[in-house]
Structure formats: structure tokens, C-alpha cells
Design a protein around this motif. Sequence first.
Motif, PDB file in Angstrom:
ATOM      1  N   ILE A 388     -38.174 -37.278  15.296  1.00  0.00           N
ATOM      2  CA  ILE A 388     -38.054 -38.511  16.085  1.00  0.00           C
ATOM      3  C   ILE A 388     -38.732 -39.632  15.309  1.00  0.00           C
ATOM      4  CG2 ILE A 388     -38.647 -39.638  18.262  1.00  0.00           C
ATOM      5  CD1 ILE A 388     -38.833 -36.810  19.509  1.00  0.00           C
ATOM      6  N   VAL A 389     -37.947 -40.630  14.915  1.00  0.00           N
ATOM      7  CA  VAL A 389     -38.490 -41.769  14.174  1.00  0.00           C
ATOM      8  C   VAL A 389     -38.123 -43.059  14.895  1.00  0.00           C
ATOM      9  CG1 VAL A 389     -38.394 -40.542  11.954  1.00  0.00           C
ATOM     10  CG2 VAL A 389     -36.438 -41.923  12.711  1.00  0.00           C
ATOM     11  N   ASP A 390     -38.782 -44.148  14.525  1.00  0.00           N
ATOM     12  CA  ASP A 390     -38.434 -45.447  15.090  1.00  0.00           C
ATOM     13  C   ASP A 390     -38.549 -46.497  13.986  1.00  0.00           C
ATOM     14  OD1 ASP A 390     -41.112 -45.809  14.705  1.00  0.00           O
ATOM     15  OD2 ASP A 390     -41.644 -46.011  16.820  1.00  0.00           O
ATOM     16  N   ASP A 391     -38.413 -47.756  14.369  1.00  0.00           N
ATOM     17  CA  ASP A 391     -38.455 -48.825  13.377  1.00  0.00           C
ATOM     18  C   ASP A 391     -39.819 -48.950  12.705  1.00  0.00           C
ATOM     19  OD1 ASP A 391     -35.839 -49.378  13.982  1.00  0.00           O
ATOM     20  OD2 ASP A 391     -36.335 -50.999  15.404  1.00  0.00           O
ATOM     21  N   GLU A 392     -40.839 -48.429  13.351  1.00  0.00           N
ATOM     22  CA  GLU A 392     -42.186 -48.511  12.788  1.00  0.00           C
ATOM     23  C   GLU A 392     -42.476 -47.384  11.810  1.00  0.00           C
ATOM     24  OE1 GLU A 392     -44.202 -51.047  13.374  1.00  0.00           O
ATOM     25  OE2 GLU A 392     -42.636 -51.927  14.651  1.00  0.00           O
ATOM     26  N   THR A 393     -41.616 -46.385  11.770  1.00  0.00           N
ATOM     27  CA  THR A 393     -41.812 -45.272  10.841  1.00  0.00           C
ATOM     28  C   THR A 393     -41.560 -45.754   9.418  1.00  0.00           C
ATOM     29  OG1 THR A 393     -41.051 -43.701  12.537  1.00  0.00           O
ATOM     30  CG2 THR A 393     -41.133 -42.923  10.253  1.00  0.00           C
ATOM     31  N   ARG A 394     -42.533 -45.537   8.544  1.00  0.00           N
ATOM     32  CA  ARG A 394     -42.399 -45.977   7.151  1.00  0.00           C
ATOM     33  C   ARG A 394     -41.961 -44.796   6.303  1.00  0.00           C
ATOM     34  NH1 ARG A 394     -46.373 -48.618   9.550  1.00  0.00           N
ATOM     35  NH2 ARG A 394     -47.994 -47.061   9.143  1.00  0.00           N
ATOM     36  N   LEU A 395     -40.676 -44.868   5.873  1.00  0.00           N
ATOM     37  CA  LEU A 395     -40.076 -43.782   5.109  1.00  0.00           C
ATOM     38  C   LEU A 395     -40.032 -44.124   3.630  1.00  0.00           C
ATOM     39  CD1 LEU A 395     -37.056 -43.134   7.508  1.00  0.00           C
ATOM     40  CD2 LEU A 395     -39.140 -41.785   7.380  1.00  0.00           C
ATOM     41  N   LEU A 396     -39.654 -43.121   2.838  1.00  0.00           N
ATOM     42  CA  LEU A 396     -39.389 -43.376   1.433  1.00  0.00           C
ATOM     43  C   LEU A 396     -38.207 -44.324   1.303  1.00  0.00           C
ATOM     44  CD1 LEU A 396     -39.725 -39.759   0.027  1.00  0.00           C
ATOM     45  CD2 LEU A 396     -41.239 -41.664  -0.469  1.00  0.00           C
ATOM     46  N   TYR A 397     -38.186 -45.130   0.249  1.00  0.00           N
ATOM     47  CA  TYR A 397     -37.144 -46.134   0.078  1.00  0.00           C
ATOM     48  C   TYR A 397     -35.758 -45.492   0.093  1.00  0.00           C
ATOM     49  CZ  TYR A 397     -34.269 -49.768  -2.034  1.00  0.00           C
ATOM     50  OH  TYR A 397     -33.292 -50.680  -2.290  1.00  0.00           O
ATOM     51  N   GLY A 398     -35.580 -44.382  -0.608  1.00  0.00           N
ATOM     52  CA  GLY A 398     -34.269 -43.721  -0.661  1.00  0.00           C
ATOM     53  C   GLY A 398     -33.837 -43.214   0.687  1.00  0.00           C
ATOM     54  N   LEU A 399     -34.774 -42.639   1.426  1.00  0.00           N
ATOM     55  CA  LEU A 399     -34.454 -42.099   2.738  1.00  0.00           C
ATOM     56  C   LEU A 399     -34.152 -43.214   3.732  1.00  0.00           C
ATOM     57  CD1 LEU A 399     -37.066 -39.215   3.083  1.00  0.00           C
ATOM     58  CD2 LEU A 399     -34.610 -38.992   2.706  1.00  0.00           C
ATOM     59  N   GLU A 400     -34.796 -44.363   3.570  1.00  0.00           N
ATOM     60  CA  GLU A 400     -34.507 -45.486   4.450  1.00  0.00           C
ATOM     61  C   GLU A 400     -33.061 -45.924   4.305  1.00  0.00           C
ATOM     62  OE1 GLU A 400     -37.371 -48.350   3.297  1.00  0.00           O
ATOM     63  OE2 GLU A 400     -38.866 -47.729   4.779  1.00  0.00           O
ATOM     64  N   ARG A 401     -32.586 -45.952   3.068  1.00  0.00           N
ATOM     65  CA  ARG A 401     -31.196 -46.359   2.842  1.00  0.00           C
ATOM     66  C   ARG A 401     -30.236 -45.326   3.415  1.00  0.00           C
ATOM     67  NH1 ARG A 401     -29.888 -47.600  -3.155  1.00  0.00           N
ATOM     68  NH2 ARG A 401     -31.005 -45.620  -3.406  1.00  0.00           N
ATOM     69  N   LEU A 402     -30.597 -44.027   3.229  1.00  0.00           N
ATOM     70  CA  LEU A 402     -29.708 -42.987   3.769  1.00  0.00           C
ATOM     71  C   LEU A 402     -29.733 -42.995   5.298  1.00  0.00           C
ATOM     72  CD1 LEU A 402     -30.596 -40.054   1.338  1.00  0.00           C
ATOM     73  CD2 LEU A 402     -28.462 -41.333   1.397  1.00  0.00           C
ATOM     74  N   GLN A 403     -30.886 -43.296   5.854  1.00  0.00           N
ATOM     75  CA  GLN A 403     -31.016 -43.360   7.306  1.00  0.00           C
ATOM     76  C   GLN A 403     -30.134 -44.474   7.861  1.00  0.00           C
ATOM     77  OE1 GLN A 403     -32.501 -41.234   9.109  1.00  0.00           O
ATOM     78  NE2 GLN A 403     -32.869 -42.168  11.106  1.00  0.00           N
ATOM     79  N   ASP A 404     -30.142 -45.600   7.151  1.00  0.00           N
ATOM     80  CA  ASP A 404     -29.298 -46.704   7.585  1.00  0.00           C
ATOM     81  C   ASP A 404     -27.826 -46.318   7.500  1.00  0.00           C
ATOM     82  OD1 ASP A 404     -31.553 -48.159   7.930  1.00  0.00           O
ATOM     83  OD2 ASP A 404     -31.472 -49.160   5.991  1.00  0.00           O
TER      84      ASP A 404
END
Length: 404
Positions: A388-404
Motif C-alpha cells: 500500500i503506497v500513496d503520493d507521499e511514498t518516496r520510491l526509486l526513480y525507476g519504480l516511480e516511472r513504472l508505477q505511473d
Amino acid sequence: MSANESDDLRKLRLWLVRLVVGFIALVVLAVLPFLWWLNVTPIQQQQEILDIKDFFELRNQAIKSVITSVQILATVFGGIAILFNVYYGAKRAKAFEKNAIAATQNAIAATQNAEIAEQGQITERFTKAIEQLGSDNISIRLGGIYALERIAKDSERDHWTIMEVLSAFVRENAPLKEDLGDGNKHQPQKLRTDIQAALTVIGQRDTEKDPENQKLDLSNADIAGANLTEANLQDANLTEANLQGAKLFKANLQGAKLFKANLEGAFLWEAKLQDAVLQGARLREANLFKANLEGAFLCQAKLPDSDLREANLKRTNFGGANLYQAVLFQANLERANLNGAILQEANFRETNLQGADFGNANLNEANLQGADIGGSINLTLQQIKSAIVDDETRLLYGLERLQD
């Protein structure tokens, strides 16, 4: 100073006084009249021959000659007196030195005798206290425990021996009876009063008296429910010990060996567990709020439903550990090893997970809201999607793009 030396000094002093008196008498009664007769009388006999001026001049010279002679004699005598005084002073200094040496030797002997007597009393007290530990009467056993505590405070020499005796007393009188096993919910029996007293003495000992390379041994002891608040158990061996429900508030367990120990429901609030070995330990529902476990080893440890809020878990090794539904709110897991760990439904809200290793970790329904996972390793998109993640979760840059 011996009696003979005192007599010698008294005789020397008396002889010196007699010498002074004798010299004065000799000068007054013999030497001075003789010198007067020798120097002045011949001039007086020639008074009629000499004129007045020459007579007085010669008589004054004669008187001066007498005075000079007396001064010379006084100087010679003074030198002799000084030599005698120096000799007397040397004798007196030597006597005082011998007296000081004798006094020092007597003081050393008295100190040694006092130490021997004191050690004899301590040995007697120690023997009696050990006998009391074997009594069937709990009041007598308690008396023995507190007597040993007093001896440990009085005698640094016996301090560690007493800690070993009390540790053995705990192990022998509170051995493990059975494996309680995971999921066993029955409350542990109340700890015996004398066992608790022995643990209190051990936990509150003066650790500065502990010898190097000597560690407390409480392994395989059944001390469930023990009150060890602020106890110092640093580097202690608690392997497979039963500490279920124990009160370890602010206890010092740095470097302690807790291999397969049972700490279910234990109260470890603000406990110091840096570099402690908790491999295979059971910590179900344990309260580790603000505990410091930096560098601790918790591989295969069982921590379901445990409370790790605001705990310092930096570099902690949770390899293969079970953290099911554990609460790690605002904890610090920077560079922690979570490889193969069960993190299902664990609460990592606002937790620092920078540089943590998530290899093969189960993050199903884990709460990562507001968590910082930047720089983590072996974290896959599949793991993120299961959590469970939200907008405040700070992910790795690559994973952020994949999440989007």
C-alpha cells in the motif's frame, strides 16, 4: 627509636653541655688570667720606665692581644662544638629515619593484619550466605542473596564470584521446563521472589568491577515475567532463555546473546539492543517502542504483531524474519537487511527504508504510506504493487516511472 639510641643521644647532648660549660670556666678561670699575665703584666711592670703615652699604647696592644687570643680560642672551640653538633644532628637524623622506617613497617603490618582480618570476616560472611541459599525457607534464602549483595559491594575481589553464584542460583532454580512454542497464549507463572531478588542484584551490580572477558550466564533460564527494568545485562548469555512477558524497560542488552530466546509479550521500551544476537528469537507482541537495535542480528526471528514504533533499526539484519502485522511507524530501517522477510500487513508508515535490502521480501498489503524507500535494493515493481503506497511514498526513480 630504640632505648640504647636514646641513651646515646642523651649522653652526647650532656657531654656537649659539659664541654661548653667547661670551656667557659677554663677561659674565665685559667686562660684569661694567663693571657693577661703573659701579655699585660710585663708592660705594667715597666710603667715607671716608659713614658705615659708609650705605656698606654703598649698596654692597649697587649689587651687587644689577649682579646684576640680569646677570640681564636672561642673560634676553635666553636668549630669543635659545631662538629659535635653536626655529629649529634646526624645521629639524631639517623635515629629519626630508623624510627620512621619502623613506624612505616608497623603501619604496613597493621594494614596487612587488618586486611587479613577483614578478608577472614568476608570469607565467613560469604560461607554463611551460601549456606542460606540452600535453605528451604524463602526468607533465609532472601537473606543470603542480600548478604551476597553487600559482600559484592564491600569486596571488589569477590564481586564477580558472587555474580556467578547468583547466576547459577537462577539457572538451577528456574530451569526451562518446556518449550512454550509460538501461539501459546497462557500467562507465565509468577516468578519466585528469591529468583527475582537474585536477578535484581545481578542487574543492578557495579559493572566497573566486572572483569574483562567475563560474561553473565543466564542461558536456558525460565525467568518469564521477570522485572529487569534498567538492568545491565550487556553481553550476557541469554541463549534460549524464557523472558516471556519480562519487563526490560530501558534495559541494557547491548551485545547480548538471545539466540532462540522467548521474548513474547516482553516490554522492551527504549531498551538498548545494539549488536545483540536475536537469531530465531520469539518476539510476538513484544513492545520495542523506541528501542535501539542498530546492527542487531534478527535472522529468522519471529516478530508478528510486535511494536517497533520509532525504533532504531539501522543496519539491523531481519533476513528471513517474520514481521507479520508488526508496527514500524516512523522507525529507522536505513540499510536494514529485509531479504526474505515476511513483511505482510506490516505498518511501515513514515518509515525510513533508505538503502534497505528487500530481496524476496513479502510486502503483501504492507503499509508504505509516507515511507522513504529511496536507494533501496532488490525492490521490484511487483513488490510495490502488492504493498500500500500513496503520493507521499518516496520510491526509486525507476519504480516511480513504472508505477505511473
